[in-house]
Each structure stands twice: as structure tokens, then as C-alpha cells.
Enzyme design. Structure first.
Site, PDB file in Angstrom:
ATOM      1  N   ILE A   1       2.526  -1.378   5.173  1.00  8.16           N
ATOM      2  CA  ILE A   1       2.085  -0.003   5.406  1.00  8.16           C
ATOM      3  C   ILE A   1       3.316   0.825   5.715  1.00  8.16           C
ATOM      4  O   ILE A   1       4.216   0.367   6.414  1.00  8.16           O
ATOM      5  CB  ILE A   1       1.061   0.073   6.559  1.00  8.16           C
ATOM      6  CG1 ILE A   1       0.513   1.497   6.709  1.00  8.16           C
ATOM      7  CG2 ILE A   1       1.667  -0.420   7.867  1.00  8.16           C
ATOM      8  CD1 ILE A   1      -0.665   1.594   7.681  1.00  8.16           C
TER       9      ILE A   1
ATOM     10  N   THR B   1       0.840  -1.186   0.000  1.00  3.97           N
ATOM     11  CA  THR B   1       0.000   0.000   0.000  1.00  3.97           C
ATOM     12  C   THR B   1       0.879   1.241   0.000  1.00  3.97           C
ATOM     13  O   THR B   1       2.078   1.175   0.240  1.00  3.97           O
ATOM     14  CB  THR B   1      -0.896   0.056   1.249  1.00  3.97           C
ATOM     15  OG1 THR B   1      -0.060   0.226   2.408  1.00  3.97           O
ATOM     16  CG2 THR B   1      -1.719  -1.200   1.402  1.00  3.97           C
TER      17      THR B   1
ATOM     18  N   VAL C   1       6.201  -3.197   7.928  1.00  4.71           N
ATOM     19  CA  VAL C   1       6.267  -1.734   8.008  1.00  4.71           C
ATOM     20  C   VAL C   1       7.264  -1.260   6.959  1.00  4.71           C
ATOM     21  O   VAL C   1       8.400  -1.746   6.911  1.00  4.71           O
ATOM     22  CB  VAL C   1       6.697  -1.266   9.411  1.00  4.71           C
ATOM     23  CG1 VAL C   1       6.828   0.251   9.441  1.00  4.71           C
ATOM     24  CG2 VAL C   1       5.703  -1.744  10.461  1.00  4.71           C
ATOM     25  N   LYS C   2       6.847  -0.321   6.115  1.00  4.65           N
ATOM     26  CA  LYS C   2       7.699   0.173   5.034  1.00  4.65           C
ATOM     27  C   LYS C   2       8.540   1.354   5.511  1.00  4.65           C
ATOM     28  O   LYS C   2       8.009   2.332   6.033  1.00  4.65           O
ATOM     29  CB  LYS C   2       6.850   0.608   3.836  1.00  4.65           C
ATOM     30  CG  LYS C   2       6.145  -0.535   3.143  1.00  4.65           C
ATOM     31  CD  LYS C   2       5.170  -0.053   2.082  1.00  4.65           C
ATOM     32  CE  LYS C   2       5.853   0.423   0.831  1.00  4.65           C
ATOM     33  NZ  LYS C   2       4.876   0.740  -0.235  1.00  4.65           N
ATOM     34  N   ILE C   3       9.853   1.227   5.337  1.00  4.18           N
ATOM     35  CA  ILE C   3      10.792   2.298   5.669  1.00  4.18           C
ATOM     36  C   ILE C   3      11.621   2.598   4.425  1.00  4.18           C
ATOM     37  O   ILE C   3      12.211   1.693   3.837  1.00  4.18           O
ATOM     38  CB  ILE C   3      11.728   1.888   6.829  1.00  4.18           C
ATOM     39  CG1 ILE C   3      10.919   1.646   8.107  1.00  4.18           C
ATOM     40  CG2 ILE C   3      12.787   2.961   7.067  1.00  4.18           C
ATOM     41  CD1 ILE C   3      11.765   1.192   9.289  1.00  4.18           C
TER      42      ILE C   3
END
Length: 366
Positions: A108, A44, A139-141
Site C-alpha cells: 500500500i 495496489t 509500504v510503497k514509497i
């Protein structure tokens, strides 16, 4: 399951969808894509969420409740997006369990405003991880210089990470190093490494868009080089992946239960209509990778994608020759990838602002 998509999965590619909405979840469409198209994960971004919010009325009840509670815009963004992701994680939980945690993942991203702030990124990653509270979350970093230590720190704390916005081979090496360092720290703290996972999202089509633009601007006659840089770059990234995850450092971690950080091909929708619409899928088939596709690309592969097994392994010399030819044509690899990272962060910021504006508008209308 569609035969072409089945062939892709059989070749070792995990098919993820680059889209999510509450409508997809509530209508059963997401479950259908899992069943019929072999979709085993979702990514997303704020633009996707903004579009979902402005289409249909699936969010109306939650927006009304948030407004009644006097929720500020940023907190409303957090509540709306984490609810979607939590529900999607539940839909994918059977896939997560059946694949031993390899797939069934939903991503996300942290607030892109934290991209150059390591500490803030750490805090946001932990907040998202706690709020969604599902083991199949990523978790997107972003893979900025400040992002690398945040990635390592999050991994060390047992948070599974989708490292996004990777363009350069040098930065990709740094990403893999951050992952391994995080695992080493997690092991030292006694964490179960088998519960920690990661993917490294290497962007593909944007590389071609920029290189092709520069070739055209220079009136370069090397038309055979157009549409070649993105695939060559990704293939060389896979070579780096093989070196690191077949190496001694990872072997020591694997003995403790660690998972490989799989390459993920992102930005796989073709931007130039002159190119085959499945090229960033069919030309980047290899074991242990993820390809996250816009729905249009997914349907194109299902309709006419020609899958002929591994199209990456053994191509590294040719890929290097492509980048060398581009350098000889006056295209600076370092300049291209640096520019793309800068533009990528700007797009992230713009996308986040768009989402905040959309949520503000929905709150105003509620």
C-alpha cells in the site's frame, strides 16, 4: 497449478498480482489465484482502490459507518484502503509463513503528495505500518530524491518497504544504497534484520512507450530499436542488483540476518498491441525477482507464455548496446527517465485525487 506459471516460479520469479478489491477477498477469488495460479503477493494503488469502490457493494457497510461517524474524506480513504490491505495480508499469511517471509506480501502506498517531503513520507509510512499491523505488509514509497532518505529511515525503524517508481539505473543505485544504509542503522539500534524486507519496483513498459514515441516523432528509421529499451533497462538493473547484493557491504549485513532487496518488475502489461503480450514476463526471467502483473497479463502467461529459464543473466552487453544505439539515434536516456519520473508522480497525484473523489461520492450516497 498452471504448468507455464509453475515454470515461471521454478525459474525464480515470484508472481504477484497488480490488483486488489474487497470483492476478490470476500468472494474467495484471491485465495483461488494463490492456489491455482501461484500468486504469492499483491500490489495496489489508488486507481485500483477507486475502481474497486465503484464496483459492487462490498464497501457499503463500512462507508455507511464512516459517514455516520462524520469521518472526513482523507480519513475515510485511509480506513477503507487499510482494511482491504489488512484482510489481504491475512489471506496471504500462509504464503508469508511458508516462504519464510520472502513472499505473501501486500503493498500500500503513502499519499503521493508526500513524494517531495521526506518527513511527511516518514510519518505516513509509520502510520500505515501501525494501522495495518501485519508483518507481511509493504509500504510503497516513491524513489524520488526526497524519498531516498525516507526509505532509509523507514527501513531503520523496521518498516518493510516497496520502493516504487524507479526508471533510471542511477536512481536504482541510490535506492539500494538507501536500503543498505537503513539496514546498517537498524543493526546499530539492535533490530532483528531478518524481519525487515524490501523490493525495488523498476518500471518497464512505460520506458518503451516513451522511447517509441520519441523514435516515431523523429521519423527514425531504426524500427528494430522499438520495444527494446524497457527490457534492456531492466536487465541492466538486474546487473546492478547482482553487483550490490553479491558485494561485501551486503555480505556483512547478511551475516546479521539481512534480506536482499529483490528487484520487482512493474508496469509489465504491454501497452503496444503489436508486441507480444507476455514479453515483459518471458524476457525478464531471473532468480530472486518479483513480477507484478495485471490479471490480463497473468492469464496471457498462463495461456501461451513460453518460459525458457533465465533470460536476463549474460545479456548485459547486448542491453548496453541497445541503449548506446538509442543514444546514437538521438534518444537521451537521462531525458527519458527524468520525464517518466515526473509523469509518474503526476499520475500518482491524479490517481489519488480520483480515489478521494470516489470516496467522497460514496459517502454522499450512503
Amino acid at each position: 497449478m498452471n504448468n507455464r506459471l509453475q515454470a515461471l516460479a521454478d525459474a525464480g520469479v515470484s508472481i504477484w498480482l497488480d490488483d486488489l478489491s474487497r470483492e476478490r477477498i470476500a468472494s474467495g477469488n484471491l485465495a483461488e489465484l494463490i492456489q491455482d495460479s501461484g500468486v504469492v503477493g499483491v500490489t495496489t494503488n489508488p486507481t485500483i482502490f477507486a475502481k474497486a469502490l465503484s464496483d459492487g457493494d462490498r464497501y457499503a457497510d463500512q462507508v455507511t459507518a464512516l459517514k455516520a461517524a462524520g469521518t472526513e474524506v482523507d480519513d475515510a480513504v485511509f480506513e477503507l484502503t487499510t482494511t482491504d490491505v489488512q484482510q489481504a495480508c491475512d489471506v496471504f499469511m500462509p504464503v508469508y509463513k511458508s516462504t519464510g517471509g520472502v513472499d505473501g506480501r501486500v503493498s500500500i502506498e503513502v499519499d503521493p503528495g508526500a513524494a517531495h517531503d521526506t518527513d511527511h513520507t516518514n510519518v505516513m509510512a509509520a502510520k500505515l505500518w501501525e494501522a495495518v499491523d501485519r508483518p507481511n505488509l509493504f509500504v510503497k514509497i516513491p524513489a524520488t530524491q526526497a524519498g531516498l532518505p525516507a526509505i532509509a529511515a523507514s527501513i531503520s525503524e523496521g518498516i518493510s518497504i516497496n520502493v516504487t517508481l524507479i526508471f533510471s539505473l542511477e536512481r536504482y543505485r541510490g535506492v539500494m544504497d538507501a536500503y543498505l544504509y537503513g539496514l546498517e542503522q537498524a543493526a546499530a539500534e539492535g533490530r532483528d534484520l531478518s524481519t525487515i524486507a524490501s523490493v525495488a519496483s523498476f518500471f518497464v513498459s512505460r520506458v518503451d512507450s516513451e522511447v517509441d514515441k520519441q523514435l516515431e516523432a523523429a521519423n527514425n528509421d531504426n524500427t528494430e530499436l522499438r520495444g527494446k529499451a524497457g527490457i534492456a533497462n531492466a536487465r541492466l538493473a538486474y546487473e546492478e542488483y547482482e553487483k550490490v547484493f553479491n558485494g561485501d557491504r551486503f555480505a556483512a549485513l547478511a551475516a546479521k540476518g539481512a534480506n536482499r532487496q529483490r528487484p520487482l518488475w512493474a508496469s509489465t502489461g504491454v501497452k503496444n498491441p503489436d508486441y507480444p503480450d507476455t514479453m515483459y514476463v518471458t524476457e525478464l526471467v531471473a532468480p530472486n525477482i518479483v513480477n507484478t502483473m495485471p490479471e490480463k497479463t497473468l492469464h496471457a502467461v498462463a495461456d501461451h507464455g513460453e518460459i525458457h529459464g533465465d533470460t536476463v543473466s549474460g545479456t548485459y552487453d547486448d542491453a548496453r548496446a541497445t541503449l548506446e544505439a538509442l543514444a546514437a539515434a538521438g534518444i537521451s536516456y537521462d531525458q527519458v527517465v527524468d520525464l517518466l519520473e515526473t509523469e509518474g508522480l503526476e499520475k500518482f497525484d491524479k490517481s489519488w485525487d480520483e480515489l478521494r473523489d470516489t470516496v467522497r461520492d460514496e459517502l454522499d450516497k450512503a
